[in-house]
Design an enzyme around this catalytic site. Structure first.
Site, mmCIF file in Angstrom:
data_model
loop_
_atom_site.group_PDB
_atom_site.id
_atom_site.type_symbol
_atom_site.label_atom_id
_atom_site.label_comp_id
_atom_site.label_asym_id
_atom_site.label_seq_id
_atom_site.Cartn_x
_atom_site.Cartn_y
_atom_site.Cartn_z
ATOM 1 N N LYS A 53 3.165 0.801 6.792
ATOM 2 C CA LYS A 53 1.937 0.717 6.434
ATOM 3 C C LYS A 53 1.042 -0.442 7.164
ATOM 4 O O LYS A 53 -0.030 -0.095 7.412
ATOM 5 C CB LYS A 53 1.740 0.304 4.744
ATOM 6 C CG LYS A 53 2.182 1.285 4.021
ATOM 7 C CD LYS A 53 2.536 0.991 2.496
ATOM 8 C CE LYS A 53 3.151 2.094 1.730
ATOM 9 N NZ LYS A 53 3.896 1.905 0.462
ATOM 10 N N GLN A 97 4.397 -2.756 -3.969
ATOM 11 C CA GLN A 97 5.229 -1.947 -3.310
ATOM 12 C C GLN A 97 6.414 -1.602 -4.526
ATOM 13 O O GLN A 97 7.136 -2.643 -4.873
ATOM 14 C CB GLN A 97 6.263 -2.287 -2.152
ATOM 15 C CG GLN A 97 7.125 -1.272 -1.361
ATOM 16 C CD GLN A 97 6.562 -0.168 -0.886
ATOM 17 O OE1 GLN A 97 5.516 0.010 -0.273
ATOM 18 N NE2 GLN A 97 7.124 1.071 -1.285
ATOM 19 N N ASP A 120 -3.495 3.161 -4.254
ATOM 20 C CA ASP A 120 -2.343 4.107 -4.768
ATOM 21 C C ASP A 120 -2.600 5.068 -5.475
ATOM 22 O O ASP A 120 -1.852 6.178 -5.740
ATOM 23 C CB ASP A 120 -1.019 3.087 -5.109
ATOM 24 C CG ASP A 120 0.142 3.160 -4.194
ATOM 25 O OD1 ASP A 120 -0.014 3.851 -3.254
ATOM 26 O OD2 ASP A 120 0.986 2.176 -4.518
#
Ligand code: NAP
Length: 285
Positions: A53, A97, A120
């Site tokens: 990322k 995460q 997300d």
């Protein structure tokens, strides 16, 4: 004749180049998209995803900040950090995460993120808006899959799409996005009893189970579009999907490989969502 392979890696690169140009334009207008990633603990897979990322952010020109915290971090201090990031006007995207250590309630953390920074697409507000077909941040892996299909002009309307797997992360939302594209959608999961019959009916087959060689070519309909979401480590350490690629590619019309298929698209969609978030935040000012 074998299937046409949909190389997500190449498409991702093409899209990232376009995003790089877009971000450079935005910067000329004083807008610098910023993504903050929170990583808790030492899980090697999570570390490697986070690295991917950061690399993508760097390439595209998105400002990326990594906050690494120890496994013992309390739920309360993580909530406080999210609150701080929610208030920080410079931050456009917050990504915690997953998975989180067991002592932290994952859903509580997801729900603490401001929906306007939920790049997300996991917050219940984002999920609800997706369900009702409203503009929102769409979850990255499902959005990446739909983008791959569209890149090949594969029509979803009226097609029977079968999704194997029903996780909140992949299975459920990809089925919903296929439904939004007017496909007829069937889900299979660990309690499905007639899975082979259902798979044989699939014009589009999405496999998100997490088991090596779960699907073989002889199970699929001739001409089916096969999307392999699985990421597994085989005995010899190689990265493999859920689909036996060699047998499936002889039956399918299109197929995605692992690696180099869905994976690179996921991170690219995260960049897309972060850039959208920055543009929306700027428009609101
Ligand atoms: P997950 O949460 O473990 O979900 C797996 C799903 O597969 C569950 O819904 C489960 O059914 C179903 N399943 C398990 N065994 C089955 C069986 N024998 N028959 C039918 N269904 C079965 O996994 P996930 O997060 O959705 O991820 C799935 C795979 O995609 C993993 O390999 C993961 O690493 C990969 N992934 C890849 C990306 C990417 O960017 N490429 C992103 C995310 C995930 P139940 O619900 O009934 O238990």
């Amino acid at each position: 004749m074998g299937a046409e392979i949909i190389y997500g890696k190449e498409l991702a690169q093409e899209l990232r180049l376009k995003m790089k140009q877009e971000v450079s334009e935005l910067k000329n207008h004083g807008i610098t998209p910023k993504l903050t990633v929170v990583l808790i603990g030492e899980d090697p897979a999570s570390k490697s995803y986070v690295k991917g990322k950061q690399k993508a952010s760097e390439y595209v020109g998105v400002d990326s900040d990594l906050i690494e915290l120890p496994t013992e971090t309390s739920e309360q201090s993580l909530l406080e950090l999210i609150d701080k990031l929610n208030q920080d006007k410079a931050v456009n995207g917050i990504l915690v995460q997953l998975p989180l250590p067991n002592h932290i309630d994952e859903q509580k953390i997801i729900e603490a993120i401001d929906p306007s920074k939920d790049v997300d697409g996991f917050h219940p507000v984002s999920v609800g808006r997706m369900l009702t077909g409203k503009e929102t941040f769409l979850p990255c892996t499902p959005l990446g899959i739909i983008t791959m299909l569209k890149s090949k002009h594969i029509s979803m309307e009226g097609k029977h799409a079968v999704v194997i797997g029903r996780s909140n992360l992949v299975g459920k939302p990809v089925g919903q996005l296929l439904l939004n594209e007017n496909a007829t959608v069937t889900y299979c999961h660990s309690r499905t009893t007639n899975m082979n019959e259902v798979i044989k009916m699939a014009d589009i087959l999405i496999v998100a189970v997490g088991k090596e060689t779960f699907i073989h070519g002889d199970q699929i309909k001739k001409g089916a579009v096969v999307v392999d979401v699985g990421v597994n480590r085989s005995e010899n350490g190689k990265l493999v999907g859920d689909v036996d690629f060699d047998s499936a590619k002889d039956k399918a019309s299109y197929i995605t490989p692992v690696p180099g298929g869905v994976g690179p698209m996921t991170i690219t969609m995260l960049m897309h969502n972060t850039i959208q978030s920055a543009k929306l935040a700027h428009a609101k000012r």
